[in-house]
Structures are given as C-alpha cells and as structure tokens.
Design a protein around this motif. Structure first.
Motif, short mmCIF file in Angstrom:
data_model
loop_
_atom_site.label_atom_id
_atom_site.label_comp_id
_atom_site.label_asym_id
_atom_site.label_seq_id
_atom_site.Cartn_x
_atom_site.Cartn_y
_atom_site.Cartn_z
N PHE A 270 -1.37 13.69 -3.72
CA PHE A 270 -2.18 13.59 -4.93
C PHE A 270 -1.39 13.76 -6.24
O PHE A 270 -1.97 13.61 -7.31
CB PHE A 270 -3.30 14.63 -4.89
N SER A 271 -0.10 14.06 -6.16
CA SER A 271 0.68 14.19 -7.38
C SER A 271 0.89 12.82 -8.02
O SER A 271 0.69 11.78 -7.40
CB SER A 271 2.03 14.85 -7.08
N GLU A 272 1.34 12.83 -9.26
CA GLU A 272 1.54 11.58 -9.98
C GLU A 272 2.75 10.83 -9.44
O GLU A 272 3.77 11.43 -9.11
CB GLU A 272 1.73 11.85 -11.49
N LYS A 273 2.66 9.53 -9.42
CA LYS A 273 3.74 8.70 -8.90
C LYS A 273 4.92 8.67 -9.88
O LYS A 273 4.76 8.73 -11.09
CB LYS A 273 3.25 7.27 -8.65
N GLU A 274 6.14 8.58 -9.31
CA GLU A 274 7.34 8.46 -10.14
C GLU A 274 8.21 7.29 -9.69
O GLU A 274 8.96 6.74 -10.48
CB GLU A 274 8.17 9.75 -10.05
N LYS A 275 8.11 6.91 -8.42
CA LYS A 275 8.95 5.84 -7.91
C LYS A 275 8.12 4.60 -7.63
O LYS A 275 6.93 4.69 -7.31
CB LYS A 275 9.66 6.28 -6.62
N ASP A 276 8.74 3.45 -7.75
CA ASP A 276 8.08 2.19 -7.43
C ASP A 276 8.20 1.94 -5.93
O ASP A 276 9.19 1.38 -5.45
CB ASP A 276 8.71 1.04 -8.21
N ILE A 277 7.21 2.39 -5.20
CA ILE A 277 7.23 2.32 -3.74
C ILE A 277 6.12 1.39 -3.27
O ILE A 277 5.01 1.42 -3.79
CB ILE A 277 7.02 3.71 -3.12
N ARG A 278 6.43 0.60 -2.27
CA ARG A 278 5.43 -0.27 -1.68
C ARG A 278 5.28 0.03 -0.19
O ARG A 278 6.28 0.25 0.51
CB ARG A 278 5.81 -1.75 -1.87
N GLU A 279 4.07 0.04 0.25
CA GLU A 279 3.80 0.34 1.65
C GLU A 279 4.08 -0.88 2.51
O GLU A 279 3.66 -1.99 2.20
CB GLU A 279 2.33 0.77 1.81
N ARG A 280 4.79 -0.67 3.61
CA ARG A 280 5.08 -1.79 4.50
C ARG A 280 3.83 -2.17 5.27
O ARG A 280 3.05 -1.32 5.69
CB ARG A 280 6.22 -1.44 5.46
N LYS A 281 3.65 -3.46 5.48
CA LYS A 281 2.50 -3.97 6.20
C LYS A 281 2.91 -4.25 7.65
O LYS A 281 3.76 -5.09 7.91
CB LYS A 281 1.97 -5.25 5.55
N SER A 282 2.33 -3.54 8.58
CA SER A 282 2.67 -3.71 9.99
C SER A 282 1.55 -3.15 10.85
O SER A 282 0.92 -2.15 10.51
CB SER A 282 3.98 -2.99 10.31
N LEU A 283 1.33 -3.81 11.98
CA LEU A 283 0.33 -3.32 12.93
C LEU A 283 0.71 -1.96 13.49
O LEU A 283 -0.15 -1.18 13.91
CB LEU A 283 0.14 -4.33 14.07
N VAL A 284 2.03 -1.68 13.51
CA VAL A 284 2.50 -0.39 14.00
C VAL A 284 1.94 0.76 13.18
O VAL A 284 1.78 1.87 13.66
CB VAL A 284 4.05 -0.37 13.99
N ASN A 285 1.61 0.49 11.91
CA ASN A 285 1.05 1.54 11.05
C ASN A 285 -0.26 2.09 11.59
O ASN A 285 -0.67 3.19 11.22
CB ASN A 285 0.81 0.99 9.64
N TYR A 286 -0.92 1.34 12.45
CA TYR A 286 -2.20 1.79 12.97
C TYR A 286 -2.06 2.79 14.12
O TYR A 286 -3.04 3.41 14.52
CB TYR A 286 -3.05 0.59 13.43
N ILE A 287 -0.85 2.96 14.65
CA ILE A 287 -0.64 3.94 15.71
C ILE A 287 -0.96 5.35 15.24
O ILE A 287 -1.69 6.08 15.92
CB ILE A 287 0.80 3.84 16.26
N PRO A 288 -0.46 5.80 14.06
CA PRO A 288 -0.87 7.13 13.59
C PRO A 288 -2.37 7.26 13.41
O PRO A 288 -2.94 8.32 13.71
CB PRO A 288 -0.13 7.26 12.25
N LEU A 289 -3.03 6.21 12.92
CA LEU A 289 -4.47 6.27 12.74
C LEU A 289 -5.18 6.46 14.07
O LEU A 289 -6.11 7.28 14.20
CB LEU A 289 -4.97 4.98 12.06
N ILE A 290 -4.75 5.72 15.09
CA ILE A 290 -5.33 5.87 16.42
C ILE A 290 -5.14 7.29 16.94
O ILE A 290 -6.06 7.90 17.51
CB ILE A 290 -4.70 4.85 17.39
N ASN A 291 -3.94 7.85 16.73
CA ASN A 291 -3.67 9.21 17.18
C ASN A 291 -4.54 10.23 16.47
O ASN A 291 -5.01 11.19 17.08
CB ASN A 291 -2.20 9.53 16.97
N VAL A 292 -4.76 10.03 15.17
CA VAL A 292 -5.62 10.95 14.43
C VAL A 292 -7.05 10.91 14.98
O VAL A 292 -7.68 11.95 15.19
CB VAL A 292 -5.63 10.61 12.92
N VAL A 293 -7.55 9.72 15.23
CA VAL A 293 -8.90 9.57 15.79
C VAL A 293 -8.97 10.22 17.17
O VAL A 293 -9.94 10.91 17.50
CB VAL A 293 -9.29 8.08 15.87
N MET A 294 -7.92 10.03 17.98
CA MET A 294 -7.90 10.64 19.32
C MET A 294 -7.91 12.16 19.25
O MET A 294 -8.51 12.83 20.09
CB MET A 294 -6.68 10.15 20.09
N SER A 295 -7.24 12.73 18.24
CA SER A 295 -7.21 14.19 18.11
C SER A 295 -8.60 14.75 17.83
O SER A 295 -8.85 15.93 18.09
CB SER A 295 -6.25 14.60 16.99
#
Length: 447
Positions: A413-438
């Motif tokens: 929630f802190s203010e941004k300082e760097k120009d960062i872009r999120e990578r787009k990949s189906l692999v990103n959904y693995i953490p989401l699946i794990n969170v739901v499973m928990s």
C-alpha cells in the motif's frame, strides 16, 4: 485398487529424475511437469485408499496427508519453476540438472513418509539434504553458495543426533520397524533418550529451536521456487520424523520437551519478525513460527494433532504461494529489502492481492484453515496447561501476525517509486490457486 498405487510417487519421481539428466533441451521441464501432475493425481487416490502395511512400507492416515501435501507443492513448484528459471542469469549448473535434483528431492520426501523403518526414515531425511543442497545454490551467487554450506553443516550435525537416537531406540527395542514400535509398552530409558535426541535432530531440519539458524539464510538466498518447496513441505517432512519417533513412548517427558521446543521456537520467530529488513527472511521466520505451532500440536495429542495437520496442509499452500509471489516481486524490483518494494498494489495488482491474502492465510487469519488449526491447539493448551500459558503463547502468535502483515502492508500500500510492470503469465495463477486451497482445506478433508 492394486497396491501399485502406493509405489507410484516413488517410481515416477525416480524415473523423472533420471530422464531429466539427459542433455536434450526441454525434456527435463516436460517430464518433470507430467510426473508431478501424475503424482498429484496418485496422491489423491492414495488419500482415499485404506492404510497400507508391509515390511518395507507403512502408510497410515498421517502418511496420506503428507503424501498429498508433498505432491501438491511439488507440482506447483515444478510448474512455477518452468517459467522462473529463465530469469536465472548465470546458473551454477545446467537447468536440466535443476529439475533432476527437484525430482530426486521429491523422491526422498515421499520415501520419508512411506517407509516402515526408523533407520530408513533417517536415511531418507538425510537424503533430502543431499538432493536439495544444489537447488539452493543454482543461481551461482556467493551468498547462495555460503547459505548452502551453512545448511549442509548445521542440518547434518543435527541429523547426527537423530542417528544416535535411532541407534539407542534399536538398542532398547531391538527393532526399527515403525509399525512394531509405535506405542510400545517395552520402551525403557534408553529408548526415551533416543527419542529426545531424535526430536532435536529432526527439529534441526524443521527449523526448530535451538538449531534453526540455517532457515532464514537459506530462504533468503535460495531461488523463490526452492524456498517455496522448502517451507511448504521440507520443514513439515522433518516434523513427520518427530511425529513417528514421539509415538514410540507415551511419556510426559517427551510431550513436555516437544511443547517447550515448539513454544520457544514461536517466541524467537515472532520476536525476530519484528525487526526484519528483508521480506524473504521475514517469511522464513514466519515458517519457523508455524513449525513451532505444529510441534506444539503434535506434543499435546488428541484434537491438537488434527489442528497440527490442518496447519501442515494450509501452511504448505499459503507459504508456498507467498514465496512464489516473492519471486515475482524480486524479478521486477531486483531487491529483497522491504523498503525497496513500494506501490505494489498499483504496479503489480494481481501479485499484491494474492500476497495480501496469502500472508493472512499463513499467519492464521480467519476464516483460513490455519486459524482453525490454531484454535484446536489452543483449546488443548488450555485444558492441559491452563489459560496463562495459552494467553502467553497467543501474545507471541499475535506478534508474528502483526509483524508479517504490517511489513507486507507496507510493500503493498505504500506509494510507488519505480516503474514496474507485472508480467503476464498463466503461471501467476499458481499462487492464487494455493491461496484458495489454504482456505478450502478445512472443507476438503475429514480427519
């Protein structure tokens, strides 16, 4: 169902490890992904099958929980690694060998929870050290190599105590068969000493006080997928060794000793979490706190053991998700300092939301399953040790909860300082699946 299903996790991971050593490009990733998913499917079938007992193998309800947990995090780690390894700029060895060692690592963990021999249990847990060491150092950095050596030295020294303990148990009971020695009425003082030494030794591998110092270094320097499988299943597998040896001799000495080690581990981890400057070390100490609670649940017995198993499952999914997401953050921000990560919600919103809920789950926020497990353990603490001990432990659990979520919140929630872009990949959904499973764990399994 034929008995071969119980052997599949061992056979498939062994074959995958051997094939992954072949030099052909892409074969290690493909065979590892197929194997890990196949083993996960087999673990679900095993979970529903009756207990399995032979002279070599003993698979009961506890084993089934751990087999499924190992299989799930193994599959998630392999799939996530396929995308992650391309960001390793100067690997210490060929990427095929990374997947080979990952498969052999899974093999050693599966054997740890399936064997019916205390000696082979020690061999298998020692094998997890051998097969996992190079995974820590794959990035070839000086810091990661130093962490690998520290891991090998400290853990091996601890496991020497477990070996000595195993010898003492054999000297008293004249057998190493787990199914034969469980709840033995013939165990004497020699076996008791062996059990206590084994608890300290296996506790070293689980990050339990007093030989826990390797844990933050390894998690802080290892690649994020390796940290995920270490925290998610390697630490609990070591606690599985304690679960086995502690059930040999039903003694208040053993139970109080485990409770004390677990309690001190929670205290140390929670206090160290308040002063962390690096997010991967912060999450490593959070894992130490979780392992302490699991050990307390094992020590208390009864419903507290169910609580410990719930935490094992929930923590495996939640904390592996946390480290997967830490990898995404490290790739984009190029820094492991908490203060260097700002504006995560605006720059990497998907990662930010997943991390927010993953940390809540891992630290025991309701309605995640970890919270239910902790409630069962606290109920047992009150009935045995009273409210004062329960409240004191609760204060340190709350300290760990506040620390982890405070620092995570600062990054999100802190203010941004760097120009960062999120990578787009189906692999990103693995953490989401794990969170739901928990969260869903509490509904999916009936202990």
């Amino acid at each position: 169902m034929n008995n071969y299903i119980y052997y599949l996790p061992l056979i498939l991971t062994a074959i995958a490890g051997i094939i992954s050593l072949l030099p052909q490009k892409g074969i290690a990733k493909f065979i590892s992904a197929v194997t890990s998913l196949s083993v996960l499917a087999a673990s679900v079938i095993i979970f529903k099958e009756p207990d399995f007992l032979t002279q070599a193998f003993y698979i009961d309800g506890f084993s089934k929980v751990f087999i499924f947990t190992i299989a799930a995090i193994y599959a998630a780690t392999v799939i996530f690694s396929i995308s992650y390894v391309k960001y390793i700029e100067t690997p210490l060895f060929h990427i095929n060998q990374y997947f080979a060692w990952m498969n052999f690592f899974a093999l050693s963990m599966f054997f740890s929870v399936e064997t019916n021999n205390l000696g082979l249990l020690w061999v298998a847990i020692e094998a997890t050290t051998v097969t996992s060491a190079l995974l820590i150092a794959i990035e070839g950095k000086k810091e990661s190599i130093e962490a690998t050596w520290r891991y090998i030295l400290i853990v091996s020294c601890g496991l020497i105590l477990s070996l000595l303990g195993t010898i003492l148990i054999y000297g008293d009971l004249h057998t190493l068969s787990i199914s034969a020695v469980l709840h033995s009425s013939h165990a004497g003082k020699l076996a008791l000493l062996g059990i206590l030494l084994s608890i300290v030794g296996y506790g070293t591998k689980a990050g339990i006080f007093p030989m826990h110092t390797w844990l933050p270094d390894v998690h802080g320097k290892a690649p994020s997928p390796v940290s995920a499988i270490f925290s998610g299943v390697l630490l609990p597998v070591a606690l599985f060794g304690i679960l086995r040896v502690s059930n040999i001799y039903d003694s208040n000495i053993v139970r109080n000793f485990m409770f004390l080690l677990g309690f001190i581990s929670v205290i140390i981890a929670s206090l160290l979490m308040t002063v962390q400057k690096f997010y991967k070390r912060l999450f490593a100490y959070s894992s130490m706190e979780n392992m302490g609670m699991i050990l307390i649940g094992i020590a208390l017995g009864g419903k507290a053991v169910y609580g410990a198993l719930i935490i094992v499952l929930s923590h495996a999914f939640a904390k592996s998700a946390v480290f997967f997401l830490s990898g995404n953050i490290l790739i984009r921000y190029k820094d492991t300092k908490i203060t260097a990560v700002k504006g995560l919600l605006k720059k990497m919103p998907f990662t930010a939301y997943c991390l927010f809920f993953a940390v809540l789950s891992a630290t025991g926020a309701p309605p995640f399953a970890t919270f239910i497990g902790e409630i069962l353990i606290f109920y047992k603490i009150v009935s045995i040790y009273g409210w004062i001990i329960a409240i004191l432990l609760g204060m340190f659990i709350a300290t760990a909860f506040i620390s982890a979520n405070y620092y995570t919140g600062k990054m999100i929630f802190s203010e941004k300082e760097k120009d960062i872009r999120e990578r787009k990949s189906l692999v990103n959904y693995i953490p989401l699946i794990n969170v739901v499973m928990s969260f869903l764990i509490i509904f999916l399994f009936k202990f």
